[in-house]
Design a protein around this motif. Structure first.
Motif, PDB file in Angstrom:
ATOM      1  N   SER A 665     115.603   3.382 105.874  1.00  0.00           N
ATOM      2  CA  SER A 665     115.279   4.808 105.769  1.00  0.00           C
ATOM      3  C   SER A 665     115.657   5.561 107.041  1.00  0.00           C
ATOM      4  O   SER A 665     115.780   6.787 107.026  1.00  0.00           O
ATOM      5  N   ALA A 666     115.878   4.839 108.140  1.00  0.00           N
ATOM      6  CA  ALA A 666     116.367   5.485 109.371  1.00  0.00           C
ATOM      7  C   ALA A 666     117.768   6.048 109.174  1.00  0.00           C
ATOM      8  O   ALA A 666     118.215   6.915 109.927  1.00  0.00           O
ATOM      9  N   LEU A 667     118.477   5.582 108.144  1.00  0.00           N
ATOM     10  CA  LEU A 667     119.838   6.038 107.858  1.00  0.00           C
ATOM     11  C   LEU A 667     119.856   7.145 106.806  1.00  0.00           C
ATOM     12  O   LEU A 667     120.925   7.569 106.354  1.00  0.00           O
ATOM     13  N   TRP A 668     118.674   7.614 106.399  1.00  0.00           N
ATOM     14  CA  TRP A 668     118.540   8.557 105.289  1.00  0.00           C
ATOM     15  C   TRP A 668     119.397   9.819 105.423  1.00  0.00           C
ATOM     16  O   TRP A 668     119.950  10.301 104.413  1.00  0.00           O
ATOM     17  N   PRO A 669     119.581  10.395 106.597  1.00  0.00           N
ATOM     18  CA  PRO A 669     120.362  11.635 106.678  1.00  0.00           C
ATOM     19  C   PRO A 669     121.819  11.504 106.237  1.00  0.00           C
ATOM     20  O   PRO A 669     122.451  12.519 105.956  1.00  0.00           O
ATOM     21  N   PHE A 670     122.355  10.292 106.179  1.00  0.00           N
ATOM     22  CA  PHE A 670     123.773  10.156 105.827  1.00  0.00           C
ATOM     23  C   PHE A 670     124.089   8.995 104.897  1.00  0.00           C
ATOM     24  O   PHE A 670     125.091   9.022 104.191  1.00  0.00           O
ATOM     25  N   ALA A 671     123.283   7.955 104.866  1.00  0.00           N
ATOM     26  CA  ALA A 671     123.627   6.764 104.074  1.00  0.00           C
ATOM     27  C   ALA A 671     123.672   7.099 102.584  1.00  0.00           C
ATOM     28  O   ALA A 671     122.819   7.809 102.059  1.00  0.00           O
ATOM     29  N   PHE A 681     127.047  18.230 104.625  1.00  0.00           N
ATOM     30  CA  PHE A 681     125.586  18.275 104.721  1.00  0.00           C
ATOM     31  C   PHE A 681     125.003  17.544 105.933  1.00  0.00           C
ATOM     32  O   PHE A 681     123.787  17.401 106.039  1.00  0.00           O
ATOM     33  N   TYR A 682     125.863  17.054 106.819  1.00  0.00           N
ATOM     34  CA  TYR A 682     125.346  16.423 108.039  1.00  0.00           C
ATOM     35  C   TYR A 682     125.853  17.201 109.234  1.00  0.00           C
ATOM     36  O   TYR A 682     127.055  17.455 109.337  1.00  0.00           O
ATOM     37  N   PRO A 683     125.000  17.584 110.169  1.00  0.00           N
ATOM     38  CA  PRO A 683     123.553  17.384 110.129  1.00  0.00           C
ATOM     39  C   PRO A 683     122.874  18.389 109.207  1.00  0.00           C
ATOM     40  O   PRO A 683     123.441  19.439 108.902  1.00  0.00           O
ATOM     41  N   SER A 684     121.666  18.072 108.793  1.00  0.00           N
ATOM     42  CA  SER A 684     120.879  19.020 108.015  1.00  0.00           C
ATOM     43  C   SER A 684     120.286  20.045 108.981  1.00  0.00           C
ATOM     44  O   SER A 684     120.413  19.925 110.195  1.00  0.00           O
ATOM     45  N   ASN A 685     119.630  21.064 108.442  1.00  0.00           N
ATOM     46  CA  ASN A 685     119.120  22.150 109.293  1.00  0.00           C
ATOM     47  C   ASN A 685     117.710  21.910 109.804  1.00  0.00           C
ATOM     48  O   ASN A 685     117.377  22.301 110.926  1.00  0.00           O
ATOM     49  N   VAL A 686     116.900  21.307 108.993  1.00  0.00           N
ATOM     50  CA  VAL A 686     115.517  21.078 109.408  1.00  0.00           C
ATOM     51  C   VAL A 686     114.953  19.891 108.637  1.00  0.00           C
ATOM     52  O   VAL A 686     115.289  19.681 107.469  1.00  0.00           O
ATOM     53  N   LEU A 696     107.674   6.321 113.358  1.00  0.00           N
ATOM     54  CA  LEU A 696     108.152   5.398 112.324  1.00  0.00           C
ATOM     55  C   LEU A 696     109.515   5.817 111.781  1.00  0.00           C
ATOM     56  O   LEU A 696     110.373   4.984 111.516  1.00  0.00           O
ATOM     57  N   TRP A 697     109.700   7.113 111.599  1.00  0.00           N
ATOM     58  CA  TRP A 697     110.866   7.584 110.856  1.00  0.00           C
ATOM     59  C   TRP A 697     111.720   8.573 111.633  1.00  0.00           C
ATOM     60  O   TRP A 697     112.922   8.380 111.791  1.00  0.00           O
ATOM     61  N   VAL A 698     111.095   9.625 112.156  1.00  0.00           N
ATOM     62  CA  VAL A 698     111.858  10.695 112.801  1.00  0.00           C
ATOM     63  C   VAL A 698     112.658  10.172 113.995  1.00  0.00           C
ATOM     64  O   VAL A 698     113.871  10.382 114.097  1.00  0.00           O
ATOM     65  N   GLY A 699     111.966   9.458 114.903  1.00  0.00           N
ATOM     66  CA  GLY A 699     112.648   8.927 116.080  1.00  0.00           C
ATOM     67  C   GLY A 699     113.788   7.997 115.703  1.00  0.00           C
ATOM     68  O   GLY A 699     114.859   8.018 116.318  1.00  0.00           O
ATOM     69  N   ARG A 700     113.567   7.198 114.687  1.00  0.00           N
ATOM     70  CA  ARG A 700     114.586   6.229 114.275  1.00  0.00           C
ATOM     71  C   ARG A 700     115.769   6.916 113.612  1.00  0.00           C
ATOM     72  O   ARG A 700     116.913   6.462 113.721  1.00  0.00           O
ATOM     73  N   MET A 701     115.519   8.011 112.889  1.00  0.00           N
ATOM     74  CA  MET A 701     116.636   8.767 112.318  1.00  0.00           C
ATOM     75  C   MET A 701     117.462   9.421 113.419  1.00  0.00           C
ATOM     76  O   MET A 701     118.689   9.532 113.297  1.00  0.00           O
ATOM     77  N   ILE A 702     116.795   9.869 114.483  1.00  0.00           N
ATOM     78  CA  ILE A 702     117.534  10.518 115.569  1.00  0.00           C
ATOM     79  C   ILE A 702     118.502   9.540 116.222  1.00  0.00           C
ATOM     80  O   ILE A 702     119.704   9.837 116.360  1.00  0.00           O
ATOM     81  N   PHE A 703     118.024   8.338 116.602  1.00  0.00           N
ATOM     82  CA  PHE A 703     118.963   7.423 117.264  1.00  0.00           C
ATOM     83  C   PHE A 703     119.997   6.866 116.292  1.00  0.00           C
ATOM     84  O   PHE A 703     121.121   6.568 116.680  1.00  0.00           O
ATOM     85  N   SER A 704     119.644   6.771 115.006  1.00  0.00           N
ATOM     86  CA  SER A 704     120.630   6.309 114.021  1.00  0.00           C
ATOM     87  C   SER A 704     121.732   7.345 113.850  1.00  0.00           C
ATOM     88  O   SER A 704     122.922   7.006 113.753  1.00  0.00           O
ATOM     89  N   GLY A 705     121.336   8.616 113.793  1.00  0.00           N
ATOM     90  CA  GLY A 705     122.335   9.673 113.672  1.00  0.00           C
ATOM     91  C   GLY A 705     123.263   9.716 114.861  1.00  0.00           C
ATOM     92  O   GLY A 705     124.484   9.862 114.724  1.00  0.00           O
ATOM     93  N   LEU A 706     122.692   9.582 116.057  1.00  0.00           N
ATOM     94  CA  LEU A 706     123.506   9.570 117.269  1.00  0.00           C
ATOM     95  C   LEU A 706     124.452   8.373 117.277  1.00  0.00           C
ATOM     96  O   LEU A 706     125.620   8.483 117.677  1.00  0.00           O
ATOM     97  N   GLU A 707     123.952   7.238 116.828  1.00  0.00           N
ATOM     98  CA  GLU A 707     124.729   5.994 116.876  1.00  0.00           C
ATOM     99  C   GLU A 707     125.874   5.986 115.869  1.00  0.00           C
ATOM    100  O   GLU A 707     126.981   5.539 116.170  1.00  0.00           O
ATOM    101  N   PHE A 708     125.622   6.496 114.661  1.00  0.00           N
ATOM    102  CA  PHE A 708     126.610   6.333 113.587  1.00  0.00           C
ATOM    103  C   PHE A 708     127.352   7.617 113.220  1.00  0.00           C
ATOM    104  O   PHE A 708     128.430   7.554 112.642  1.00  0.00           O
ATOM    105  N   MET A 709     126.757   8.782 113.529  1.00  0.00           N
ATOM    106  CA  MET A 709     127.411  10.039 113.173  1.00  0.00           C
ATOM    107  C   MET A 709     127.796  10.866 114.401  1.00  0.00           C
ATOM    108  O   MET A 709     128.441  11.901 114.280  1.00  0.00           O
TER     109      MET A 709
END
Length: 926
Positions: A665-671, A681-686, A696-709
């Protein structure tokens, strides 16, 4: 066109929503406008609900906030996309399916992995979209055509790529470390998946005898309850613990080096009560001098802090509690196999009898529990996969500090940064079956890790079902060849059920009766061929043949029995180990060459399978002795397309663990999005979410987005409050304090429910739920309806000759030469138009700052008081065409603004307005 006398939400809301869906208004739309050119897209991600749940107030709040923002930007001409989906919810989904199976007296092990996963998929197909369907009832205008599931093939592919990326980068590793273990769920949990509950327990003060040289005396001064005592000539130290049962695994005692009471004791030893081993006293800065006596027992295998102390001081590790929550063979025999609570009771009783309990005090402390099943967790040493977090945490913190991602409100940043600063490596493996299987295999021969192995075939090794000799625990070799018992036949059928779904091509079986019968039962169930091969026979055990434990003890055969796995051991009349290995090696090589690309079942005997696995794993006699093959048990190995780089072996054991749900679910913004959607649609607005999953989720999505996108997944993170009961308690279905938003939708309508939710959302504070707000929403809906009836009654309909005098909105107005805003003639006209402009400007400002509750309050006041109470009354004294034009203009503008909060009723009314040209309010320009 007239409105009915009464507003009926049940008849309106479902029909209006169905029309929106039918006309495709929820899909990403691009409209031509100046604003749209400035910002082409506006995207929101729906936090994916679990496939196990149903709509609750938190979902309703989140969805209503999101829908308001999406509708607002859709009307402003943005290409909007609200991307929905559902999460596979690893542990939660597995638990609920297992619970259902228990009603049928079935557990997942009865079914086997493949069949069990089929059951979970059946559950997903039946219940997986429940929340999404329920969100539609509240008016959620998400782009349902883009609904994703975190186990979709495209999504799974990106999860695998992420794992491999981190592994190749050196950020993922496997190691044996202390983890939080749930004995009920039988899996590890990350630190963030723990819930703590306050428990009234006891603090036990236990005497540990000092180990002193002859004639040595030790002094200790302590003004507050002497912690070093002398009794019967023996010096004691006193340690305090809430878990006396873990002392059986103590490796030391620790004190703070600054604690002057114990300076002379550092480096000395104590004798561990009930166990008898000597353990050292060490100095460590982590010890709290105010806890208990300031002396702390150290159990490295069963406490996070103790593990760090043990590693620092090179203390031995004693694993005394197993994954089932029972005491292991590492403790004295009297405690082996006991549950933790039973062991505690027995330890305390024996210490008390021995006079080693100084005192017991009541002690309230927080106990770690599983966030899914509430079982008390056990810290255990376990071989797990971890993601190194130091580098990723630093990037995440920098993204927030540099405002690339804002957390709103800002006060949540403090705890977020604290978590990142003290972050530990993330345990990403889970010992369950449902989820993204870790894409690795382990070479059977050397244990080396093979990433994303290319498997050509799977081999399943099965021991035959039970015979009478097995039931009597007799040595059963070639000389005793019995048929299966009825229980053995049932075991064979159970094995066949577990093998179904594995696409078995062939069965290769020993020709002995018990193996052949097992093979025939399985073959009949699976519809495959059986090849018999005498080289898979059990060993001839000579004089040990047919003996029981009692027979061997009586006839002095115990030593021969214990050496049966040793090469060179001479057992009279028996086949040698070397002879067994030779025939097994031959058949293994032969069938691998012929059938290495197939899925085959090998059916043999206990000792034979041990020797076979001993060859593959290169085990000695002791290692072979530890192998266990119960009747009809199944062991699986896979044949790899590429040989192991380290040893050349081609048999693998595929990883059975799955990845933590939060890893995927950390990859949710793009996977799972296609390349075009990722670009658009990447990045989303809010991101709109609750505070309990920031880490659990927000922090992990941030580093996943930085790492992969290469960029953060959202510029804004809006943390909304939590909806509590009226008296301030957390809502819980199990405690009977939960509130189902669907009951309000059924009773008052979706618009009234949305109104009640947002009305109480003031700032980001928690909401003490009050049903009166929903009732007020229903009254407001009636007010809107009645006011609209009044206006429509005044202005007539679009077919009347006077309709051309009324102002139109947007492009329609300009195309016919009408002004967007009519000119005021009276003081009342001027005041209402001024108030309208001010209300709209303030609403836009409040939406931009996510102040939706205050925005609704202001809009409510304008419509009810300024428009209805004041201007509608004034209009009765100035019944002219110009007043009618202003009435229609203000009503139309009000409906646009109200549409964000109460979309169904406003859409229904808008369809009845003159000069609406059958357009739809949902896409009407703002």
């Amino acid at each position: 066109m007239e409105l009915p006398p009464q507003y009926d939400p049940k008849s309106v809301e479902a029909r209006i929503y169905a029309e929106w869906l039918k006309r495709g208004f929820f899909s990403s739309r691009k409209q031509e406008s100046k604003e749209a050119k400035k910002q082409q897209n506006y995207t929101i991600l729906l936090p994916p609900p679990n496939i196990t749940g149903s709509l609750h107030m938190g979902h309703a709040l989140n969805a209503t906030i999101s829908d308001i923002l999406i509708r607002y930007h859709r009307m402003r001409g943005f290409a909007t996309a609200w991307l929905p989906g559902i999460d596979h919810a690893g542990i939660a989904a597995q638990n609920v399916v297992e619970k259902n199976l228990r009603k049928e007296n079935i557990n997942r092990f009865d079914l086997g992995r493949e069949k069990f996963i089929e059951k979970v998929w059946e559950w997903k197909e039946k219940y997986g979209n429940i929340i999404l369907d329920q969100l539609k009832r509240i008016g959620a205008s998400a782009d349902w055509s883009r609904t994703r599931f975190t186990m979709d093939p495209a999504y799974s592919e990106e999860v695998t790529k992420a794992f491999i990326h981190y592994y190749n980068k050196g950020l993922i590793y496997r190691g044996k470390r202390i983890v939080n273990w749930c004995p009920r769920c039988q899996t590890s949990l990350s630190d963030l998946e723990i819930e703590y509950k306050e428990e009234a327990g006891k603090l036990f003060y236990i005497k540990y005898p000092l180990v002193l040289e002859r004639g040595q005396q030790t002094e200790s001064k302590d003004d507050n309850n002497v912690t070093l005592r002398q009794a019967q000539g023996i010096n004691y130290i006193i340690v305090a613990t809430t878990r006396p049962e873990t002392m059986l695994g103590d490796a030391g005692v620790a004190v703070n080096p600054k604690d002057r009471r114990y300076k002379t004791l550092i480096g000395k030893s104590v004798r561990l009560p009930l166990v008898g081993r000597d353990i050292p006293i060490v100095a460590d800065d982590s010890i709290d001098t105010k806890f208990g006596t300031g002396m702390v027992k150290v159990t490295p295998a069963h406490d996070m802090t103790d593990a760090e102390i043990g590693e620092c001081h090179k203390l031995p590790i004693y694993e005394i509690i197993n994954e089932r929550g029972r005491m292991t063979d590492a403790v004295p025999e009297a405690y082996r196999g006991l549950k933790v609570a039973e062991a505690r009771e027995k330890v305390v009783a024996e210490l008390t009898t021995a006079g080693l309990v100084e005192k017991v005090e009541p002690y309230t402390h927080n106990v770690a529990t599983c966030y899914r099943c509430t079982t008390t967790l056990e810290p255990l040493l376990s071989n797990q996969w971890f993601l190194k977090m130091a580098e990723l945490a630093k990037k995440t913190a920098q993204a927030v500090k540099s405002k690339k991602t804002r957390i709103i409100p800002k006060n949540f940043e403090k705890s977020f940064f604290a978590w990142l600063k003290h972050i530990k490596d993330w345990c990403i493996s889970r010992q369950i079956w449902w989820g993204h299987r870790i894409p690795v295999g382990y070479c059977v021969s050397c244990g080396d890790t093979v990433i994303e192995p290319k498997v050509t075939g799977n081999w399943f090794f099965v021991r035959h079902g039970e015979t009478a000799a097995n039931a009597e625990k007799r040595m059963q070799g070639q000389g005793i060849d019995q048929s299966l018992t009825s229980k053995g036949e049932e075991q064979a059928r159970d094995a066949a059920k577990k093998l179904k779904g594995s696409n078995i091509d062939l069965i290769v079986s020993s020709d002995l009766k018990r193996a052949k019968e097992t093979a025939d039962i399985i073959a009949k169930e699976l519809g495959v061929e059986v090849i018999s091969d005498k080289r898979l026979r059990e060993r001839n055990f000579g004089v040990l043949e047919g003996t029981t434990l009692e027979d061997r003890m009586k006839n002095n055969l115990t030593e021969l029995f214990e050496r049966r796995h040793h090469k060179g051991a001479q057992i009279p009349g028996a086949e040698s180990v070397e002879e067994v290995e030779q025939r097994i090696s031959e058949i293994l090589a032969e069938h691998k060459e012929k059938h290495g690309h197939k899925n085959i079942v090998v059916i043999s005997h206990g000792h034979t399978l041990r020797r076979l696995f001993g060859i593959l794993k290169k085990l000695g006699a002791d290692g072979i002795e530890e192998l266990r093959f119960e009747n009809a048990s199944i062991a699986q190995l896979s044949v790899s397309k590429q040989n192991c780089k380290k040893c050349g072996g081609d048999f693998l054991e595929l990883a059975t663990d799955v990845l933590d749900t939060w890893f995927s679910s950390a990859l949710w913004p793009f996977a799972g999005l296609n390349d075009a959607d990722k670009k658009q649609f990447y990045p989303s607005n809010v991101l709109i979410t609750a505070r309990d999953i920031i880490n659990l989720w927000v922090g992990r999505m941030i580093f996943s987005g930085l790492e992969f996108m290469g960029k953060t997944p959202f510029p804004d993170v809006l943390i909304h409050g939590t909806i509590l009961t009226k008296d301030g308690k957390r809502m819980s279905k199990s405690l009977g304090t939960g509130i189902d938003p669907l009951q309000y939708i059924d009773q008052y309508g979706a618009d009234a429910t949305r109104f009640g939710i947002i009305w109480q959302t003031m700032g980001n504070q928690d909401i003490r739920w009050d049903e009166a707000a929903v009732m007020a929403g229903r009254k407001f809906a009636n007010k809107i309806w009645n006011a609209s009836r009044f206006v429509l009654g005044r202005v007539g309909n679009a077919s009347t000759s006077s309709a051309s005098n009324y102002p139109l909105s947007g492009a329609a107005a300009k195309s016919k030469g009408y002004l967007d805003t009519p000119r005021p003639k009276t003081a009342a006209d001027k005041q209402i138009l001024k108030k309208l402009i001010a209300t709209k400007k303030l609403l836009e400002k409040q939406i931009a700052s996510y102040e939706l509750g205050p925005a609704l309050h202001g809009l409510y006041d304008f419509f009810w008081h300024d428009f209805c109470d004041v201007y509608l009354e004034a209009s009765k004294t100035q019944p002219d065409e110009h007043t009618n034009a202003i009435l229609l203009h203000v009503l139309t503008a009000s409906l646009k603004m109200l549409h964000l909060f109460m979309p169904h009723i406003t859409e229904e009314i808008f369809q009845k307005l003159p000069a609406s040209d059958s357009k739809w309010l949902i896409v009407e320009p703002w």
